[in-house]
Design a protein around this motif. Sequence first.
Motif, PDB file in Angstrom:
ATOM      1  N   ASN A 102       1.318  -0.954   0.457  1.00 18.02           N
ATOM      2  CA  ASN A 102       0.023  -0.454   0.043  1.00 18.02           C
ATOM      3  C   ASN A 102       1.343   1.561  -0.074  1.00 18.02           C
ATOM      4  OD1 ASN A 102      -1.808   2.155   0.496  1.00 18.02           O
ATOM      5  ND2 ASN A 102      -2.546   1.804   2.663  1.00 18.02           N
ATOM      6  N   LEU A 103       0.909   1.815  -1.001  1.00 21.71           N
ATOM      7  CA  LEU A 103       1.860   2.875  -1.016  1.00 21.71           C
ATOM      8  C   LEU A 103       1.103   4.117  -0.733  1.00 21.71           C
ATOM      9  CD1 LEU A 103       2.917   2.660  -4.805  1.00 21.71           C
ATOM     10  CD2 LEU A 103       3.824   1.542  -2.810  1.00 21.71           C
ATOM     11  N   LEU A 104       0.670   4.133   0.278  1.00 23.78           N
ATOM     12  CA  LEU A 104      -0.147   5.551   1.016  1.00 23.78           C
ATOM     13  C   LEU A 104       0.687   5.359   2.016  1.00 23.78           C
ATOM     14  CD1 LEU A 104      -4.133   4.976   0.138  1.00 23.78           C
ATOM     15  CD2 LEU A 104      -2.460   6.571  -1.218  1.00 23.78           C
ATOM     16  N   LYS A 105       1.234   4.075   2.501  1.00 23.54           N
ATOM     17  CA  LYS A 105       1.887   3.869   3.709  1.00 23.54           C
ATOM     18  C   LYS A 105       3.235   3.823   3.473  1.00 23.54           C
ATOM     19  CE  LYS A 105      -2.079   2.594   6.696  1.00 23.54           C
ATOM     20  NZ  LYS A 105      -3.083   2.240   7.750  1.00 23.54           N
ATOM     21  N   ALA A 106       3.675   2.753   3.148  1.00 24.93           N
ATOM     22  CA  ALA A 106       5.126   2.108   2.301  1.00 24.93           C
ATOM     23  C   ALA A 106       5.560   2.324   1.216  1.00 24.93           C
ATOM     24  CB  ALA A 106       5.112   1.079   3.425  1.00 24.93           C
ATOM     25  N   THR A 107       7.375   2.112   0.493  1.00 19.39           N
ATOM     26  CA  THR A 107       7.617   2.119  -0.371  1.00 19.39           C
ATOM     27  C   THR A 107       7.114   0.350   0.125  1.00 19.39           C
ATOM     28  OG1 THR A 107       9.338   1.944  -0.020  1.00 19.39           O
ATOM     29  CG2 THR A 107       8.757   4.083  -0.393  1.00 19.39           C
ATOM     30  N   ARG A 108       8.009  -0.743  -1.205  1.00 17.73           N
ATOM     31  CA  ARG A 108       8.298  -1.744  -1.242  1.00 17.73           C
ATOM     32  C   ARG A 108       9.165  -2.260  -0.712  1.00 17.73           C
ATOM     33  NH1 ARG A 108       7.579  -5.343  -6.990  1.00 17.73           N
ATOM     34  NH2 ARG A 108       8.355  -3.613  -7.196  1.00 17.73           N
ATOM     35  N   ASP A 109      10.163  -1.091  -0.252  1.00 16.07           N
ATOM     36  CA  ASP A 109      11.257  -1.829   0.495  1.00 16.07           C
ATOM     37  C   ASP A 109      11.548  -1.335   2.000  1.00 16.07           C
ATOM     38  OD1 ASP A 109      13.216  -2.292  -1.899  1.00 16.07           O
ATOM     39  OD2 ASP A 109      13.889  -0.571  -2.288  1.00 16.07           O
ATOM     40  N   GLN A 110      10.494  -0.315   2.536  1.00 17.56           N
ATOM     41  CA  GLN A 110       9.836  -0.491   3.293  1.00 17.56           C
ATOM     42  C   GLN A 110       9.114  -1.229   4.215  1.00 17.56           C
ATOM     43  OE1 GLN A 110       8.265   3.499   3.125  1.00 17.56           O
ATOM     44  NE2 GLN A 110       9.724   4.672   4.087  1.00 17.56           N
ATOM     45  N   ALA A 111       7.689  -2.035   3.392  1.00 20.46           N
ATOM     46  CA  ALA A 111       7.299  -3.015   3.313  1.00 20.46           C
ATOM     47  C   ALA A 111       8.192  -4.141   3.918  1.00 20.46           C
ATOM     48  CB  ALA A 111       5.824  -3.382   2.526  1.00 20.46           C
ATOM     49  N   ARG A 112       8.996  -4.455   2.929  1.00 21.33           N
ATOM     50  CA  ARG A 112       9.808  -5.562   3.301  1.00 21.33           C
ATOM     51  C   ARG A 112      10.755  -6.258   4.424  1.00 21.33           C
ATOM     52  NH1 ARG A 112      13.717  -6.631  -1.805  1.00 21.33           N
ATOM     53  NH2 ARG A 112      14.281  -8.578  -0.172  1.00 21.33           N
ATOM     54  N   GLU A 113      11.103  -4.838   4.976  1.00 15.00           N
ATOM     55  CA  GLU A 113      11.710  -4.441   6.087  1.00 15.00           C
ATOM     56  C   GLU A 113      10.937  -4.600   7.362  1.00 15.00           C
ATOM     57  OE1 GLU A 113      13.542  -1.316   5.965  1.00 15.00           O
ATOM     58  OE2 GLU A 113      15.002  -0.953   4.384  1.00 15.00           O
ATOM     59  N   ILE A 114      10.098  -4.749   6.962  1.00 16.47           N
ATOM     60  CA  ILE A 114       8.708  -4.149   8.147  1.00 16.47           C
ATOM     61  C   ILE A 114       8.542  -6.001   8.638  1.00 16.47           C
ATOM     62  CG2 ILE A 114       6.712  -3.993   9.733  1.00 16.47           C
ATOM     63  CD1 ILE A 114       7.461  -0.792   8.127  1.00 16.47           C
ATOM     64  N   LEU A 115       8.465  -6.935   7.530  1.00 17.53           N
ATOM     65  CA  LEU A 115       7.892  -8.283   6.394  1.00 17.53           C
ATOM     66  C   LEU A 115       8.951  -8.761   8.094  1.00 17.53           C
ATOM     67  CD1 LEU A 115       5.961  -7.935   3.291  1.00 17.53           C
ATOM     68  CD2 LEU A 115       5.050  -8.588   5.597  1.00 17.53           C
ATOM     69  N   ALA A 116      10.298  -8.531   7.793  1.00 14.72           N
ATOM     70  CA  ALA A 116      11.863  -9.388   7.359  1.00 14.72           C
ATOM     71  C   ALA A 116      11.677  -8.615   9.181  1.00 14.72           C
ATOM     72  CB  ALA A 116      12.823  -8.550   6.881  1.00 14.72           C
ATOM     73  N   ALA A 117      11.286  -7.543   9.795  1.00 13.86           N
ATOM     74  CA  ALA A 117      11.676  -7.995  11.529  1.00 13.86           C
ATOM     75  C   ALA A 117      10.730  -8.708  12.052  1.00 13.86           C
ATOM     76  CB  ALA A 117      11.141  -6.479  11.776  1.00 13.86           C
ATOM     77  N   ASP A 118       9.465  -9.808  11.028  1.00 11.07           N
ATOM     78  CA  ASP A 118       8.564 -10.053  11.462  1.00 11.07           C
ATOM     79  C   ASP A 118       8.533 -11.610  11.301  1.00 11.07           C
ATOM     80  OD1 ASP A 118       6.773  -8.689  13.299  1.00 11.07           O
ATOM     81  OD2 ASP A 118       5.637  -8.694  12.172  1.00 11.07           O
ATOM     82  N   GLY A 119      10.163 -11.902  10.583  1.00  6.39           N
ATOM     83  CA  GLY A 119      10.830 -13.795  10.327  1.00  6.39           C
ATOM     84  C   GLY A 119       9.417 -13.735   9.017  1.00  6.39           C
ATOM     85  N   ILE A 120       9.567 -12.452   8.272  1.00  6.85           N
ATOM     86  CA  ILE A 120       8.647 -12.967   6.741  1.00  6.85           C
ATOM     87  C   ILE A 120       9.302 -12.859   5.902  1.00  6.85           C
ATOM     88  CG2 ILE A 120       6.444 -12.714   5.745  1.00  6.85           C
ATOM     89  CD1 ILE A 120       5.191 -12.492   7.764  1.00  6.85           C
ATOM     90  N   ALA A 121      10.093 -13.454   5.075  1.00  5.61           N
ATOM     91  CA  ALA A 121      10.785 -12.578   3.823  1.00  5.61           C
ATOM     92  C   ALA A 121      10.322 -13.025   2.641  1.00  5.61           C
ATOM     93  CB  ALA A 121      12.004 -13.804   3.564  1.00  5.61           C
ATOM     94  N   ALA A 122       9.996 -11.739   1.981  1.00  3.07           N
ATOM     95  CA  ALA A 122       9.706 -11.411   1.019  1.00  3.07           C
ATOM     96  C   ALA A 122      10.624 -11.010  -0.091  1.00  3.07           C
ATOM     97  CB  ALA A 122       8.321 -10.155   0.690  1.00  3.07           C
ATOM     98  N   GLU A 123       9.967 -10.967  -1.586  1.00  2.00           N
ATOM     99  CA  GLU A 123      10.903 -10.691  -2.185  1.00  2.00           C
ATOM    100  C   GLU A 123       9.499  -9.788  -3.452  1.00  2.00           C
ATOM    101  OE1 GLU A 123      14.129 -10.440  -3.200  1.00  2.00           O
ATOM    102  OE2 GLU A 123      13.804 -11.979  -1.763  1.00  2.00           O
ATOM    103  N   PRO A 124      10.350  -9.181  -4.218  1.00  2.00           N
ATOM    104  CA  PRO A 124       9.759  -8.296  -5.372  1.00  2.00           C
ATOM    105  C   PRO A 124       9.324  -9.490  -6.432  1.00  2.00           C
ATOM    106  CG  PRO A 124      11.897  -7.554  -4.758  1.00  2.00           C
ATOM    107  CD  PRO A 124      11.927  -8.119  -4.119  1.00  2.00           C
ATOM    108  N   THR A 125       7.707  -9.020  -6.822  1.00  2.00           N
ATOM    109  CA  THR A 125       7.204  -9.300  -7.875  1.00  2.00           C
ATOM    110  C   THR A 125       7.893  -9.166  -8.881  1.00  2.00           C
ATOM    111  OG1 THR A 125       5.200  -7.907  -7.732  1.00  2.00           O
ATOM    112  CG2 THR A 125       4.996 -10.156  -7.066  1.00  2.00           C
ATOM    113  N   PRO A 126       7.935 -10.068 -10.213  1.00  2.00           N
ATOM    114  CA  PRO A 126       9.097  -9.745 -11.480  1.00  2.00           C
ATOM    115  C   PRO A 126       7.612  -8.371 -12.500  1.00  2.00           C
ATOM    116  CG  PRO A 126       8.137 -12.137 -11.538  1.00  2.00           C
ATOM    117  CD  PRO A 126       7.271 -11.561 -10.199  1.00  2.00           C
ATOM    118  N   LEU A 127       6.431  -8.455 -11.791  1.00  2.66           N
ATOM    119  CA  LEU A 127       5.576  -7.972 -13.074  1.00  2.66           C
ATOM    120  C   LEU A 127       4.609  -6.935 -12.211  1.00  2.66           C
ATOM    121  CD1 LEU A 127       3.674 -10.807 -14.555  1.00  2.66           C
ATOM    122  CD2 LEU A 127       5.911  -9.592 -15.922  1.00  2.66           C
TER     123      LEU A 127
END
Length: 426
Positions: free
Chosen positions: A169-194
Amino acid sequence: MTPTARLAAAIDLLFAMEDAPRRPADAVANNFFRERRYIGGGDRRAVSAQVWAVLRQWRRLAWWIGRAGGEVTPRLLVAAQSVLEGRPAESLQRAFSGGRYAPDPLDPAETRVLRALEGHTLHHPAMPEAVRLEVPDWLLPSLRAQFGDGAAAEIEALGAPATLDLRVNLLKATRDQAREILAADGIAAEPTPLSPWGLRVPSRQPVTASRAFRDGLVEIQDEGSQLVVEALGAAPEMRVADYCAGAGGKTLGVAMCMENRGHIVACDVSAARLEGAVKRLRRAGIHNVERHLLEAGDKWAKRRAGSFDRVLVDAPCTGTGTWRRNPDARLRLRPEDLAELVAKQASILRAAAKLVKPGGRLVYATCSVLREENEAQLEGFLAETPGFERRPMPLSGFSQPPEVLRLSPRSHGTDGFFAALLERTA
């Protein structure tokens, strides 16, 4: 829960699904676990995994059981799956002990079937193609016509486990910021290709318990669904109608593209689905959405004809593109369902098109891979509706804007989707 208790719960859940043959399996499962709150999260995931594995292999398991002279029941489906995966039938007799929380003992007929399956695998050369591919017999010709020489591989991919995709949700975070916050909860995520907003989680993880989800930074949404939103091209200050909004999944993405500016009307024929959007909109921080219930005799559409810059028609469909998530849908789908949906789609598309203003655009989309619901529907509309022309789809993940969007798990790693962009020229 003990392994035998999980086994018994899986069988009970399959019986519950058998008792509600026209109800989606996930809805039955949600109700099943809601009534058994003593089943913890880990056990729920284990039981669900076993049940969904049976649903993915139902026709093949039923074929083996019938070949061995047995009756297809949830008990035998679960047991047969274990034997065909290499578990000795004798060990299953111990698991079906009838003890506390364990399934009732196997009867002689069940035991005979399981012993006949020992030494075999799920696949057999005598298996009919529709059984091997886990599709209804009547639907296989349409799928072959759609996919051509690659039909078998495409259909097999539709039956594989789905990815877990998130839309940031770009109204609240960038993709990189969301990845970092997910990682802090132990959830690894990668950008989708499309999708420019997507993240892909490699395995099923409790995303809804994460801070990123609770705070509205991410929403669970397949990458293909995100591309439908991108294709609409909604921008700030526009007027947009999401004509089949349901619980608002795509509405959320459209509002994000509009930066919470302008006006969106989320329409649906179900008050319950529209009500389900309220919590999601609030969590995402969205406040430019009005909900409207479409009812018989409603004058809303007539009064607002020709007033919207963008109209999204995410039409009700067979859902053949979502079989990765809903393998039970293959078992429920009937020829009359397809015929009814095709007629409904044509009616919805005609009604929604009247909302588009001159120069405005409409996206017609389904989560189906069937030509009858996609290309044929679009061709019929354009043939009988002057003043609309097809336009290339402005999608950032493609080197060339596609004339129409056709997605599939095998080719794109997404659910199966179709979308086309039409512009009102007069």
